[in-house]
Design an enzyme around this catalytic site. Sequence first.
Site, PDB file in Angstrom:
ATOM      1  N   PRO A 193       0.790  -1.223   0.000  1.00  6.88           N
ATOM      2  CA  PRO A 193       0.000   0.000   0.000  1.00  6.88           C
ATOM      3  C   PRO A 193       0.829   1.283   0.000  1.00  6.88           C
ATOM      4  O   PRO A 193       1.875   1.355   0.642  1.00  6.88           O
ATOM      5  CB  PRO A 193      -0.821  -0.098   1.295  1.00  6.88           C
ATOM      6  CG  PRO A 193      -0.120  -1.116   2.127  1.00  6.88           C
ATOM      7  CD  PRO A 193       0.522  -2.057   1.166  1.00  6.88           C
ATOM      8  N   ASN A 194       0.319   2.233  -0.742  1.00  3.96           N
ATOM      9  CA  ASN A 194       0.856   3.597  -0.843  1.00  3.96           C
ATOM     10  C   ASN A 194       2.145   3.699  -1.657  1.00  3.96           C
ATOM     11  O   ASN A 194       2.626   4.805  -1.906  1.00  3.96           O
ATOM     12  CB  ASN A 194       1.062   4.220   0.554  1.00  3.96           C
ATOM     13  CG  ASN A 194      -0.238   4.320   1.315  1.00  3.96           C
ATOM     14  OD1 ASN A 194      -1.187   4.899   0.812  1.00  3.96           O
ATOM     15  ND2 ASN A 194      -0.310   3.734   2.501  1.00  3.96           N
ATOM     16  N   ARG A 202       5.015  10.967  -2.294  1.00  2.51           N
ATOM     17  CA  ARG A 202       4.730  10.681  -0.895  1.00  2.51           C
ATOM     18  C   ARG A 202       5.986  10.888  -0.045  1.00  2.51           C
ATOM     19  O   ARG A 202       7.008  10.246  -0.295  1.00  2.51           O
ATOM     20  CB  ARG A 202       4.301   9.216  -0.835  1.00  2.51           C
ATOM     21  CG  ARG A 202       4.227   8.608   0.510  1.00  2.51           C
ATOM     22  CD  ARG A 202       4.181   7.082   0.402  1.00  2.51           C
ATOM     23  NE  ARG A 202       3.925   6.537   1.710  1.00  2.51           N
ATOM     24  CZ  ARG A 202       4.247   5.317   2.072  1.00  2.51           C
ATOM     25  NH1 ARG A 202       4.830   4.492   1.218  1.00  2.51           N
ATOM     26  NH2 ARG A 202       3.997   4.888   3.283  1.00  2.51           N
ATOM     27  N   TYR A 259      11.166   8.779   1.426  1.00  7.18           N
ATOM     28  CA  TYR A 259      11.177   7.732   0.395  1.00  7.18           C
ATOM     29  C   TYR A 259      11.879   8.128  -0.900  1.00  7.18           C
ATOM     30  O   TYR A 259      12.012   7.307  -1.801  1.00  7.18           O
ATOM     31  CB  TYR A 259       9.736   7.301   0.096  1.00  7.18           C
ATOM     32  CG  TYR A 259       9.049   6.703   1.309  1.00  7.18           C
ATOM     33  CD1 TYR A 259       9.524   5.522   1.875  1.00  7.18           C
ATOM     34  CD2 TYR A 259       7.960   7.330   1.907  1.00  7.18           C
ATOM     35  CE1 TYR A 259       8.917   4.971   2.994  1.00  7.18           C
ATOM     36  CE2 TYR A 259       7.343   6.787   3.031  1.00  7.18           C
ATOM     37  CZ  TYR A 259       7.822   5.607   3.560  1.00  7.18           C
ATOM     38  OH  TYR A 259       7.230   5.064   4.671  1.00  7.18           O
ATOM     39  N   ASN A 298       8.164  -5.581  -0.985  1.00  6.77           N
ATOM     40  CA  ASN A 298       8.055  -4.448  -0.083  1.00  6.77           C
ATOM     41  C   ASN A 298       6.579  -4.374   0.284  1.00  6.77           C
ATOM     42  O   ASN A 298       5.762  -3.858  -0.490  1.00  6.77           O
ATOM     43  CB  ASN A 298       8.515  -3.148  -0.759  1.00  6.77           C
ATOM     44  CG  ASN A 298       8.446  -1.969   0.203  1.00  6.77           C
ATOM     45  OD1 ASN A 298       7.934  -2.091   1.319  1.00  6.77           O
ATOM     46  ND2 ASN A 298       8.969  -0.828  -0.221  1.00  6.77           N
ATOM     47  N   ALA A 320       3.147  -0.873   4.763  1.00 10.84           N
ATOM     48  CA  ALA A 320       2.666  -0.933   6.145  1.00 10.84           C
ATOM     49  C   ALA A 320       2.201  -2.333   6.553  1.00 10.84           C
ATOM     50  O   ALA A 320       2.199  -2.667   7.744  1.00 10.84           O
ATOM     51  CB  ALA A 320       1.534   0.071   6.337  1.00 10.84           C
ATOM     52  N   HIS A 353       4.146  -4.609   8.983  1.00 11.23           N
ATOM     53  CA  HIS A 353       4.071  -4.497  10.443  1.00 11.23           C
ATOM     54  C   HIS A 353       2.758  -5.026  11.009  1.00 11.23           C
ATOM     55  O   HIS A 353       2.508  -4.907  12.207  1.00 11.23           O
ATOM     56  CB  HIS A 353       4.258  -3.023  10.840  1.00 11.23           C
ATOM     57  CG  HIS A 353       5.346  -2.333  10.076  1.00 11.23           C
ATOM     58  ND1 HIS A 353       6.660  -2.722  10.165  1.00 11.23           N
ATOM     59  CD2 HIS A 353       5.313  -1.307   9.176  1.00 11.23           C
ATOM     60  CE1 HIS A 353       7.399  -1.948   9.367  1.00 11.23           C
ATOM     61  NE2 HIS A 353       6.603  -1.093   8.754  1.00 11.23           N
ATOM     62  N   GLU A 410      12.840  -9.534   1.621  1.00  9.52           N
ATOM     63  CA  GLU A 410      12.035  -8.387   2.066  1.00  9.52           C
ATOM     64  C   GLU A 410      12.840  -7.114   1.816  1.00  9.52           C
ATOM     65  O   GLU A 410      14.029  -7.071   2.146  1.00  9.52           O
ATOM     66  CB  GLU A 410      11.762  -8.549   3.575  1.00  9.52           C
ATOM     67  CG  GLU A 410      11.066  -7.355   4.202  1.00  9.52           C
ATOM     68  CD  GLU A 410      10.863  -7.539   5.723  1.00  9.52           C
ATOM     69  OE1 GLU A 410      11.076  -8.661   6.247  1.00  9.52           O
ATOM     70  OE2 GLU A 410      10.492  -6.540   6.366  1.00  9.52           O
ATOM     71  N   HIS A 460      12.824  -2.632   1.967  1.00  8.12           N
ATOM     72  CA  HIS A 460      12.227  -1.344   2.318  1.00  8.12           C
ATOM     73  C   HIS A 460      13.116  -0.241   1.797  1.00  8.12           C
ATOM     74  O   HIS A 460      14.353  -0.362   1.842  1.00  8.12           O
ATOM     75  CB  HIS A 460      12.081  -1.197   3.842  1.00  8.12           C
ATOM     76  CG  HIS A 460      11.237  -2.270   4.441  1.00  8.12           C
ATOM     77  ND1 HIS A 460       9.869  -2.262   4.354  1.00  8.12           N
ATOM     78  CD2 HIS A 460      11.575  -3.409   5.070  1.00  8.12           C
ATOM     79  CE1 HIS A 460       9.396  -3.360   4.921  1.00  8.12           C
ATOM     80  NE2 HIS A 460      10.410  -4.076   5.364  1.00  8.12           N
ATOM     81  N   SER A 479      13.167   2.852   3.118  1.00 10.03           N
ATOM     82  CA  SER A 479      13.687   3.550   4.300  1.00 10.03           C
ATOM     83  C   SER A 479      14.290   2.549   5.281  1.00 10.03           C
ATOM     84  O   SER A 479      14.024   1.341   5.194  1.00 10.03           O
ATOM     85  CB  SER A 479      12.547   4.326   4.980  1.00 10.03           C
ATOM     86  OG  SER A 479      11.561   3.432   5.473  1.00 10.03           O
ATOM     87  N   ARG A 515      13.262   4.521  12.422  1.00  8.12           N
ATOM     88  CA  ARG A 515      11.992   5.237  12.427  1.00  8.12           C
ATOM     89  C   ARG A 515      11.163   4.869  13.667  1.00  8.12           C
ATOM     90  O   ARG A 515      11.699   4.349  14.631  1.00  8.12           O
ATOM     91  CB  ARG A 515      11.246   4.943  11.113  1.00  8.12           C
ATOM     92  CG  ARG A 515      12.092   5.357   9.897  1.00  8.12           C
ATOM     93  CD  ARG A 515      11.371   5.127   8.597  1.00  8.12           C
ATOM     94  NE  ARG A 515      10.145   5.919   8.526  1.00  8.12           N
ATOM     95  CZ  ARG A 515       9.167   5.700   7.647  1.00  8.12           C
ATOM     96  NH1 ARG A 515       9.278   4.717   6.769  1.00  8.12           N
ATOM     97  NH2 ARG A 515       8.091   6.452   7.646  1.00  8.12           N
ATOM     98  N   ARG A 566       7.490   0.414  13.530  1.00  2.16           N
ATOM     99  CA  ARG A 566       8.042  -0.081  12.258  1.00  2.16           C
ATOM    100  C   ARG A 566       9.216  -1.035  12.478  1.00  2.16           C
ATOM    101  O   ARG A 566       9.750  -1.601  11.526  1.00  2.16           O
ATOM    102  CB  ARG A 566       8.506   1.086  11.374  1.00  2.16           C
ATOM    103  CG  ARG A 566       7.391   1.977  10.904  1.00  2.16           C
ATOM    104  CD  ARG A 566       7.894   3.024   9.922  1.00  2.16           C
ATOM    105  NE  ARG A 566       7.015   4.178   9.928  1.00  2.16           N
ATOM    106  CZ  ARG A 566       5.924   4.309   9.164  1.00  2.16           C
ATOM    107  NH1 ARG A 566       5.597   3.371   8.313  1.00  2.16           N
ATOM    108  NH2 ARG A 566       5.170   5.402   9.237  1.00  2.16           N
TER     109      ARG A 566
HETATM  110  C1  DQA Z   1       8.279   0.986   3.740  1.00  2.00           C
HETATM  111  C2  DQA Z   1       8.375   1.176   5.265  1.00  2.00           C
HETATM  112  C3  DQA Z   1       7.033   0.929   5.920  1.00  2.00           C
HETATM  113  O1  DQA Z   1       7.136   1.126   7.318  1.00  2.00           O
HETATM  114  C4  DQA Z   1       5.997   1.897   5.376  1.00  2.00           C
HETATM  115  O2  DQA Z   1       4.740   1.628   5.939  1.00  2.00           O
HETATM  116  C5  DQA Z   1       5.942   1.912   3.890  1.00  2.00           C
HETATM  117  C6  DQA Z   1       7.186   1.851   3.142  1.00  2.00           C
HETATM  118  C7  DQA Z   1       9.607   1.355   3.031  1.00  2.00           C
HETATM  119  O3  DQA Z   1       9.762   0.973   1.873  1.00  2.00           O
HETATM  120  O4  DQA Z   1      10.448   2.047   3.599  1.00  2.00           O
HETATM  121  O5  DQA Z   1       4.882   2.059   3.295  1.00  2.00           O
HETATM  122  O6  DQA Z   1       8.015  -0.375   3.478  1.00  2.00           O
END
Ligand code: DQA
Length: 149
Positions: A11-12, A19, A24, A75, A78, A81, A99, A101, A103, A108, A112
Amino acid sequence: MPKPIYVLNGPNLNLLGQREPEVYGHATLDDVRERVAARAGKHGFSIEFHQSNKEGELVDRIQEARSKASGVIINAGAYTHTSVAILDALLAADVPCVEVHLSNIFQREEFRHHSYISSACFGVICGFGVKSYELAVEALAERLEANKS
Ligand code: DQA
């Protein structure tokens, strides 16, 4: 031709580039797709690249990967978590998973710091922006090569 590497985004991540760029970066998800495809191509792999804001759709893609993919780079955003469903799908996938990410999740907020999905993956890469994905391709290609012999 080997089966493709599935690159799954949660998501997102469709909003990448717009964003929270301070967290990011400025690259878009299309930029990520291009860089990952190029890196995978160097190792003789194609990619299937997907993004979904829906947990169930990600589970469907992971189930599909069981028979259609060489391996998975995920990836989960959210859902990393929160999602036991994605963990279970990865545990059932029976292909190597990494896996990623963008960030550094450990730098953080505390919520997370825990990932439900890490235990189903042979490695976790975080904190390098788009390069996290490229490093994941390197690690996965090496693992797939080693599994062949
Ligand atoms: C993320 C880190 C997650 O905590 C966050 O919710 C994301 C992006 C990252 O790529 O850094 O949506 O997965």
